[in-house]
Design a protein around this motif. Structure first.
Motif, PDB file in Angstrom:
ATOM      1  N   SER A  54       0.839  -1.209   0.000  1.00 12.07           N
ATOM      2  CA  SER A  54       0.000   0.000   0.000  1.00 12.07           C
ATOM      3  C   SER A  54       0.875   1.262   0.000  1.00 12.07           C
ATOM      4  O   SER A  54       0.540   2.250  -0.654  1.00 12.07           O
ATOM      5  CB  SER A  54      -0.975  -0.007   1.178  1.00 12.07           C
ATOM      6  N   CYS A  55       2.002   1.218   0.710  1.00 12.04           N
ATOM      7  CA  CYS A  55       2.903   2.391   0.694  1.00 12.04           C
ATOM      8  C   CYS A  55       3.413   2.638  -0.722  1.00 12.04           C
ATOM      9  O   CYS A  55       3.517   3.781  -1.177  1.00 12.04           O
ATOM     10  CB  CYS A  55       4.090   2.185   1.637  1.00 12.04           C
ATOM     11  N   LYS A  56       3.722   1.530  -1.425  1.00 11.94           N
ATOM     12  CA  LYS A  56       4.219   1.684  -2.804  1.00 11.94           C
ATOM     13  C   LYS A  56       3.108   2.214  -3.706  1.00 11.94           C
ATOM     14  O   LYS A  56       3.304   3.159  -4.472  1.00 11.94           O
ATOM     15  CB  LYS A  56       4.681   0.333  -3.355  1.00 11.94           C
ATOM     16  N   ALA A  57       1.936   1.576  -3.632  1.00 11.01           N
ATOM     17  CA  ALA A  57       0.846   1.940  -4.550  1.00 11.01           C
ATOM     18  C   ALA A  57       0.370   3.373  -4.312  1.00 11.01           C
ATOM     19  O   ALA A  57      -0.071   4.053  -5.228  1.00 11.01           O
ATOM     20  CB  ALA A  57      -0.320   0.969  -4.388  1.00 11.01           C
ATOM     21  N   ARG A  58       0.495   3.821  -3.072  1.00 11.86           N
ATOM     22  CA  ARG A  58       0.050   5.189  -2.754  1.00 11.86           C
ATOM     23  C   ARG A  58       1.150   6.204  -3.058  1.00 11.86           C
ATOM     24  O   ARG A  58       0.951   7.402  -2.875  1.00 11.86           O
ATOM     25  CB  ARG A  58      -0.346   5.258  -1.277  1.00 11.86           C
ATOM     26  N   ASN A  59       2.299   5.673  -3.482  1.00 15.84           N
ATOM     27  CA  ASN A  59       3.374   6.536  -3.947  1.00 15.84           C
ATOM     28  C   ASN A  59       3.807   7.562  -2.899  1.00 15.84           C
ATOM     29  O   ASN A  59       3.987   8.746  -3.196  1.00 15.84           O
ATOM     30  CB  ASN A  59       2.890   7.256  -5.214  1.00 15.84           C
ATOM     31  N   HIS A  60       3.967   7.093  -1.685  1.00 12.28           N
ATOM     32  CA  HIS A  60       4.356   8.001  -0.600  1.00 12.28           C
ATOM     33  C   HIS A  60       5.781   8.508  -0.769  1.00 12.28           C
ATOM     34  O   HIS A  60       6.630   7.812  -1.334  1.00 12.28           O
ATOM     35  CB  HIS A  60       4.302   7.266   0.750  1.00 12.28           C
ATOM     36  N   LYS A  61       6.028   9.659  -0.192  1.00 15.30           N
ATOM     37  CA  LYS A  61       7.424  10.090  -0.050  1.00 15.30           C
ATOM     38  C   LYS A  61       8.086   9.200   0.996  1.00 15.30           C
ATOM     39  O   LYS A  61       7.399   8.728   1.912  1.00 15.30           O
ATOM     40  CB  LYS A  61       7.458  11.542   0.442  1.00 15.30           C
ATOM     41  N   PRO A  62       9.415   8.981   0.900  1.00 18.53           N
ATOM     42  CA  PRO A  62      10.067   8.073   1.872  1.00 18.53           C
ATOM     43  C   PRO A  62       9.856   8.513   3.322  1.00 18.53           C
ATOM     44  O   PRO A  62       9.749   7.683   4.216  1.00 18.53           O
ATOM     45  CB  PRO A  62      11.545   8.140   1.496  1.00 18.53           C
ATOM     46  N   GLU A  63       9.755   9.810   3.559  1.00 19.49           N
ATOM     47  CA  GLU A  63       9.655  10.270   4.951  1.00 19.49           C
ATOM     48  C   GLU A  63       8.199  10.307   5.450  1.00 19.49           C
ATOM     49  O   GLU A  63       7.919  10.768   6.555  1.00 19.49           O
ATOM     50  CB  GLU A  63      10.307  11.648   5.114  1.00 19.49           C
ATOM     51  N   GLN A  64       7.271   9.795   4.642  1.00 19.23           N
ATOM     52  CA  GLN A  64       5.853   9.817   5.024  1.00 19.23           C
ATOM     53  C   GLN A  64       5.600   8.893   6.228  1.00 19.23           C
ATOM     54  O   GLN A  64       5.801   7.684   6.146  1.00 19.23           O
ATOM     55  CB  GLN A  64       4.987   9.335   3.843  1.00 19.23           C
ATOM     56  N   PRO A  65       5.133   9.421   7.362  1.00 16.13           N
ATOM     57  CA  PRO A  65       4.765   8.522   8.471  1.00 16.13           C
ATOM     58  C   PRO A  65       3.501   7.739   8.130  1.00 16.13           C
ATOM     59  O   PRO A  65       2.603   8.261   7.462  1.00 16.13           O
ATOM     60  CB  PRO A  65       4.499   9.476   9.646  1.00 16.13           C
ATOM     61  N   THR A  66       3.457   6.503   8.563  1.00  9.97           N
ATOM     62  CA  THR A  66       2.287   5.660   8.292  1.00  9.97           C
ATOM     63  C   THR A  66       2.014   4.785   9.516  1.00  9.97           C
ATOM     64  O   THR A  66       2.943   4.388  10.225  1.00  9.97           O
ATOM     65  CB  THR A  66       2.518   4.809   7.012  1.00  9.97           C
ATOM     66  N   LEU A  76      -9.528   0.296  -1.026  1.00  7.42           N
ATOM     67  CA  LEU A  76      -8.548   1.371  -1.243  1.00  7.42           C
ATOM     68  C   LEU A  76      -9.180   2.446  -2.104  1.00  7.42           C
ATOM     69  O   LEU A  76     -10.200   2.199  -2.757  1.00  7.42           O
ATOM     70  CB  LEU A  76      -7.335   0.844  -2.008  1.00  7.42           C
ATOM     71  N   GLN A  77      -8.549   3.574  -2.161  1.00  7.83           N
ATOM     72  CA  GLN A  77      -9.029   4.595  -3.098  1.00  7.83           C
ATOM     73  C   GLN A  77      -8.877   4.055  -4.523  1.00  7.83           C
ATOM     74  O   GLN A  77      -7.877   3.380  -4.833  1.00  7.83           O
ATOM     75  CB  GLN A  77      -8.222   5.873  -2.942  1.00  7.83           C
ATOM     76  N   VAL A  78      -9.844   4.376  -5.361  1.00  7.21           N
ATOM     77  CA  VAL A  78      -9.858   3.876  -6.738  1.00  7.21           C
ATOM     78  C   VAL A  78      -8.524   4.181  -7.424  1.00  7.21           C
ATOM     79  O   VAL A  78      -7.954   3.335  -8.119  1.00  7.21           O
ATOM     80  CB  VAL A  78     -11.038   4.522  -7.507  1.00  7.21           C
ATOM     81  N   ARG A  79      -7.993   5.370  -7.176  1.00  9.06           N
ATOM     82  CA  ARG A  79      -6.780   5.782  -7.890  1.00  9.06           C
ATOM     83  C   ARG A  79      -5.545   4.961  -7.496  1.00  9.06           C
ATOM     84  O   ARG A  79      -4.521   5.026  -8.171  1.00  9.06           O
ATOM     85  CB  ARG A  79      -6.528   7.283  -7.684  1.00  9.06           C
ATOM     86  N   HIS A  80      -5.620   4.207  -6.397  1.00  6.96           N
ATOM     87  CA  HIS A  80      -4.458   3.393  -5.987  1.00  6.96           C
ATOM     88  C   HIS A  80      -4.640   1.910  -6.276  1.00  6.96           C
ATOM     89  O   HIS A  80      -3.692   1.130  -6.165  1.00  6.96           O
ATOM     90  CB  HIS A  80      -4.201   3.545  -4.480  1.00  6.96           C
ATOM     91  N   MET A  81      -5.859   1.523  -6.612  1.00 10.44           N
ATOM     92  CA  MET A  81      -6.183   0.094  -6.639  1.00 10.44           C
ATOM     93  C   MET A  81      -5.414  -0.679  -7.707  1.00 10.44           C
ATOM     94  O   MET A  81      -4.878  -1.756  -7.434  1.00 10.44           O
ATOM     95  CB  MET A  81      -7.696  -0.064  -6.820  1.00 10.44           C
ATOM     96  N   GLN A  82      -5.355  -0.128  -8.916  1.00  8.13           N
ATOM     97  CA  GLN A  82      -4.715  -0.887  -9.986  1.00  8.13           C
ATOM     98  C   GLN A  82      -3.240  -1.162  -9.676  1.00  8.13           C
ATOM     99  O   GLN A  82      -2.744  -2.280  -9.828  1.00  8.13           O
ATOM    100  CB  GLN A  82      -4.849  -0.121 -11.289  1.00  8.13           C
ATOM    101  N   ASP A  83      -2.552  -0.139  -9.209  1.00 10.11           N
ATOM    102  CA  ASP A  83      -1.136  -0.311  -8.863  1.00 10.11           C
ATOM    103  C   ASP A  83      -0.986  -1.311  -7.719  1.00 10.11           C
ATOM    104  O   ASP A  83      -0.061  -2.125  -7.699  1.00 10.11           O
ATOM    105  CB  ASP A  83      -0.516   1.029  -8.443  1.00 10.11           C
ATOM    106  N   PHE A  84      -1.908  -1.219  -6.748  1.00  7.08           N
ATOM    107  CA  PHE A  84      -1.808  -2.140  -5.613  1.00  7.08           C
ATOM    108  C   PHE A  84      -1.869  -3.580  -6.096  1.00  7.08           C
ATOM    109  O   PHE A  84      -1.043  -4.409  -5.724  1.00  7.08           O
ATOM    110  CB  PHE A  84      -2.927  -1.881  -4.590  1.00  7.08           C
ATOM    111  N   LYS A  85      -2.867  -3.889  -6.944  1.00  8.04           N
ATOM    112  CA  LYS A  85      -3.050  -5.274  -7.403  1.00  8.04           C
ATOM    113  C   LYS A  85      -1.804  -5.766  -8.136  1.00  8.04           C
ATOM    114  O   LYS A  85      -1.348  -6.886  -7.941  1.00  8.04           O
ATOM    115  CB  LYS A  85      -4.253  -5.360  -8.345  1.00  8.04           C
ATOM    116  N   LYS A  86      -1.272  -4.897  -8.991  1.00  7.07           N
ATOM    117  CA  LYS A  86      -0.098  -5.283  -9.780  1.00  7.07           C
ATOM    118  C   LYS A  86       1.090  -5.578  -8.842  1.00  7.07           C
ATOM    119  O   LYS A  86       1.709  -6.634  -8.912  1.00  7.07           O
ATOM    120  CB  LYS A  86       0.242  -4.136 -10.743  1.00  7.07           C
ATOM    121  N   LEU A  87       1.335  -4.659  -7.927  1.00  4.14           N
ATOM    122  CA  LEU A  87       2.488  -4.811  -7.037  1.00  4.14           C
ATOM    123  C   LEU A  87       2.312  -5.973  -6.073  1.00  4.14           C
ATOM    124  O   LEU A  87       3.272  -6.666  -5.721  1.00  4.14           O
ATOM    125  CB  LEU A  87       2.682  -3.510  -6.239  1.00  4.14           C
TER     126      LEU A  87
END
Ligand code: COA
Length: 456
Positions: free
Chosen positions: A271-283, A432-443
């Motif tokens: 999910s961190c990858k699919a949401r394209n977070h910055k490395p310093e993003q707290p989660t 997940l948010q629609v805009r992140h779903m496709q990337d999530f499934k692939k990854l």
């Protein structure tokens, strides 16, 4: 699919039940306090439809005598607190007909069609005191198959308790005696007691606001469109993940990681990858932990209510994505191990001391839905159904052909459950948010399906 001829009635307990206000534990009134939808599909029943409806209703009425809080209604009292008014107002029972065969459905998995098969709740327009705690719809398909869509208030029951109710209702419908009565006195989780003075301090991570996107620019992630998906992991893929977690963290753990820990680490990382977070993003990752056996003494068998506390794992997206899977799994292990008897009692004390408990509700049925902690982007919640007895609800015409969660529309909310095939494969139900779903499934699959068994 069209669902029509809906008829609705209220089913009340068939005998007198205790009446009065049931004082709730703090754990009942915080976290998720909306209803939780589930659905059961069955092949054609041997009995005719009217007999099926009659037995479902009469067995429900008998079962509600034992599980009478489910026939009550919520009331809001001082300090944003909730009580269950055990007034035998009853459960809502809807009967309906669908103009298709079960086999006409592409799959029985969550889809927008579920909205027609599971009763919905209008929290905004119906007063809280009038909303049933148990709503269900029995829908007949033209092939003679049926489904039962349930929506059960999370204030009244957590997953274990809701499944206990369904199992006893099914047993009663089959004409058998109750196997075990629910333990209804919530005082064992210190309901009504004043806070203790000597409790340990619960850190901000448990009750403070979860992280928000660092580059959010005031935009509220809560309102973005979401989608639901079900992702299967074969037994081999599950073991690949577990092996990878264990191999990469061998020296520091005494016992190997569980499937939940390894898969949740993988979901969090993906999910961190699919949401394209910055490395310093707290989660933050919220883990629903059943504390029945963590309490000293353990809670009574068949405690009916909420015995769930959130364990919180935290990190920065950069480390979650780049460090080995075992590292991420160890954050999860640490968050789970921290939750013991003392931790739970301290959480309860913390909540008892609050002037307004409503701010600790994740999905708030009683107020503005901008309030409450948000475990969507950049955060996540992963609930395990792996040890819950979710399958096998036989109402007298055989076990279900499919049971699963209803649609949930909250970004970041996910569940891990067994696949019905019982071949060791598991399913991740994820929103997940629609805009992140496709990337999530692939990854998600890209990182599991490597030829050499090493997960990237
Ligand atoms: N039946 C079968 N297996 C069981 C079991 C049971 N009753 N109880 C535990 N196990 C197994 C688990 O499957 C796991 O095996 P695995 O390593 O092969 O996966 C192992 O014993 C350890 O289980 P557990 O101690 O529960 O750890 P976990 O990492 O699998 O799960 C939690 C951690 C915190 C998610 C889990 O303990 C928990 O509290 N689950 C809550 C479930 C729940 O109530 N969900 C609904 C919320 S409303």
């Amino acid at each position: 699919m069209r669902v029509f001829n809906k008829a609705s009635c209220i089913v009340k307990p068939s005998d007198c039940t205790w009446s009065g206000k049931l004082v709730l534990s703090e754990l009942d009134q915080t976290g998720v306090t909306t209803h939780v939808p589930t659905i059961y599909f069955y092949n054609q029943t041997p009995e005719d439809w009217l007999t099926v409806l009659k037995s479902l209703k009469s067995s429900l009425a008998c079962t509600l005598v034992h599980f009478y809080p489910l026939a009550g209604r919520l009331s809001l009292v001082d300090g944003g607190r909730l009580e269950i008014d055990c007034n035998a107002s009853g459960a809502q029972f809807i009967e309906a007909y669908a103009d298709i065969k079960l086999t006409d459905l592409d799959s029985l998995l969550p889809s927008p069609l579920y909205h027609q098969l599971i009763p919905s709740i209008d929290y905004q327009n119906v007063p809280l005191e009038e909303i049933p705690l148990l709503l269900l719809q029995v829908t007949r398909f033209i092939c003679g198959g049926l489904c039962i869509g349930l929506n059960i208030s999370h204030v009244a029951a957590d997953g274990q308790s809701a499944l206990h109710f369904v199992s006893e209702w099914a047993r009663t419908c089959r004409g058998e005696l109750l196997e075990s009565t629910p333990y209804l006195d919530r005082k064992v989780l210190r309901a009504g007691d004043p806070p203790r003075t000597s409790s340990v301090v619960i850190e901000d991570e448990q009750f403070g606001p979860p992280p928000i996107l660092i580059d959010q620019n005031g935009q509220n992630e809560r309102h973005n469109e979401t989608a639901v998906t079900m992702l299967k992991l074969t037994a081999t893929q599950v073991e690949k993940l577990r092996n990878e977690a264990n191999l990469s963290h061998k020296s520091e753990i005494i016992r190997g990681f569980t499937r939940y820990e390894a898969i949740t680490a993988h979901i969090w990382r993906t999910s961190c990858k699919a949401r394209n977070h910055k490395p310093e993003q707290p989660t933050a990752l919220a883990i629903s932990i059943d504390v029945r056996n963590k309490m000293r003494p353990p809670l009574p068998q068949k405690y009916f209510g909420n015995a769930i506390v959130n364990g919180i794992g935290t990190g920065c997206s950069g480390e979650i994505v780049s460090k080995p899977l075992g590292y991420v799994s160890s954050i999860i292990r640490g968050a789970i191990e921290k939750v013991d008897d003392e931790y739970v009692n301290s959480a309860i004390d913390f909540l008892k001391n609050q002037d307004d408990l409503s701010q600790f509700r994740e999905l708030v049925p009683t107020s503005n839905d901008d309030e409450g902690p948000f475990y969507g982007n950049p955060n996540l919640g992963v609930i395990s159904w792996l040890t819950l007895p979710i399958y096998g609800a036989d109402f007298g015409w055989g076990k279900e052909i499919h049971m699963g969660p209803g649609t949930h529309e909250s970004d970041g909310s996910s569940l891990i459950l067994h696949d019905k095939d019982e071949d060791g494969s598991l399913v991740v139900a994820l929103c997940l948010q629609v805009r992140h779903m496709q990337d999530f499934k692939k990854l998600f699959y890209q990182d599991v399906d490597t030829n050499d068994g090493i997960i990237n």
